[in-house]
Design an enzyme around this catalytic site. Structure first.
Site, PDB file in Angstrom:
ATOM      1  CE1 TYR A  44      -7.300   1.210   1.488  1.00 14.89           C
ATOM      2  CE2 TYR A  44      -8.011   0.450  -0.680  1.00 14.89           C
ATOM      3  CZ  TYR A  44      -7.123   0.394   0.371  1.00 14.89           C
ATOM      4  OH  TYR A  44      -6.060  -0.473   0.330  1.00 14.89           O
TER       5      TYR A  44
ATOM      6  CD  GLU B 165      -9.152  -0.056  -4.728  1.00 18.94           C
ATOM      7  OE1 GLU B 165      -9.075  -0.538  -3.580  1.00 18.94           O
ATOM      8  OE2 GLU B 165      -8.486   0.938  -5.080  1.00 18.94           O
TER       9      GLU B 165
ATOM     10  CE1 TYR C 136      -7.572   4.987   3.324  1.00 16.54           C
ATOM     11  CE2 TYR C 136      -6.723   3.364   4.870  1.00 16.54           C
ATOM     12  CZ  TYR C 136      -6.526   4.239   3.815  1.00 16.54           C
ATOM     13  OH  TYR C 136      -5.282   4.363   3.255  1.00 16.54           O
TER      14      TYR C 136
ATOM     15  CB  CYS D  22      -8.095   4.665  -4.975  1.00 21.15           C
ATOM     16  SG  CYS D  22      -6.897   4.548  -3.623  1.00 21.15           S
TER      17      CYS D  22
ATOM     18  CG  ASP E 237      -2.131   0.908   1.028  1.00 21.09           C
ATOM     19  OD1 ASP E 237      -2.675   0.969  -0.093  1.00 21.09           O
ATOM     20  OD2 ASP E 237      -2.534   1.576   2.007  1.00 21.09           O
TER      21      ASP E 237
END
Length: 216
Positions: A135, A201, A159, A131, A44
């Site tokens: 998330y 993803e 998040y 993204c 990540d």
């Protein structure tokens, strides 16, 4: 219906597969091993650097000054996330980024960079949105179902938090604004890019769960 509502509706099978993936189910239950989480963190960190580059490239394509600034702020936020959240975990685990991009990470970041650099502004914006959006939704889902005293609570807090939600809302609003001003043909390209990033993803999480390496 807003364009982004249509995008989200169309990727529901992909999104459900992401939620049901063992990585996220074990993450939610607090049973994901530290080894797997550390592998994910390293990948990540590599991902976010290129994501920030892609955001900056898209911002440079905008003809609206405040949009240029907004995408640069998104890029700065991506780097801040790497330095904040990731470095906190790296310090806790006494690890560093000492690996190359796994195939899944490499594929995703190269798709984003190529789209941002070579494809139209509208298409690139749509490619970057998952993204942010996925998330946020995964973070909320895990936060709502997570066990108490979760070992990776800092990730959940980031998040599923308000600051990240504001960035997601801005990215969604930009996508809707751009879609409303373009052609049906371009909206199809935007949808295709959004779907591809959504698939990637899933690939990214699966790559981390499988400790993916290059075969040769």
């Amino acid at each position: 219906m807003r364009f982004t509502n249509t995008l989200w509706k169309n990727i529901q099978p992909i999104y459900q597969s992401i939620l049901e993936h063992p990585f996220n189910q074990e993450f939610m239950q607090g049973t994901l091993t530290q080894e797997t989480f550390q592998f994910y963190l390293k990948q990540d960190s590599l991902y976010l650097v290129d994501f920030a580059r892609a955001l900056a490239l898209v911002g440079a394509k905008s003809t609206i000054p405040h949009r240029v600034v907004q995408f640069l702020e998104f890029a700065q936020g991506a780097i801040a996330a790497e330095r904040g959240l990731h470095e906190a975990f790296f310090a806790e685990y006494e690890i560093e980024v000492d690996v190359p991009k796994a195939p899944g990470c490499f594929t995703y970041t190269n798709f984003l960079l190529a789209t941002a650099a070579l494809q139209p502004y509208e298409e690139a914006i749509a490619a970057l949105l998952p993204c942010f959006w996925i998330y946020q939704e995964v973070g909320r889902y895990i936060g709502e179902h997570a066990i108490p005293d979760h070992p990776y609570q800092k990730w959940i807090d980031m998040y599923s938090g308000e600051d990240f939600a504001k960035a997601v809302e801005s990215a969604i609003a930009i996508t809707d604004e751009v879609a409303a001003a373009t052609t049906p043909a371009m909206r199809e390209r935007m949808e295709s890019a959004f779907t591809m990033s959504s698939r990637l993803e899933w690939v990214f999480w699966d790559s981390a769960y499988q400790y993916e390496e290059w075969p040769v």
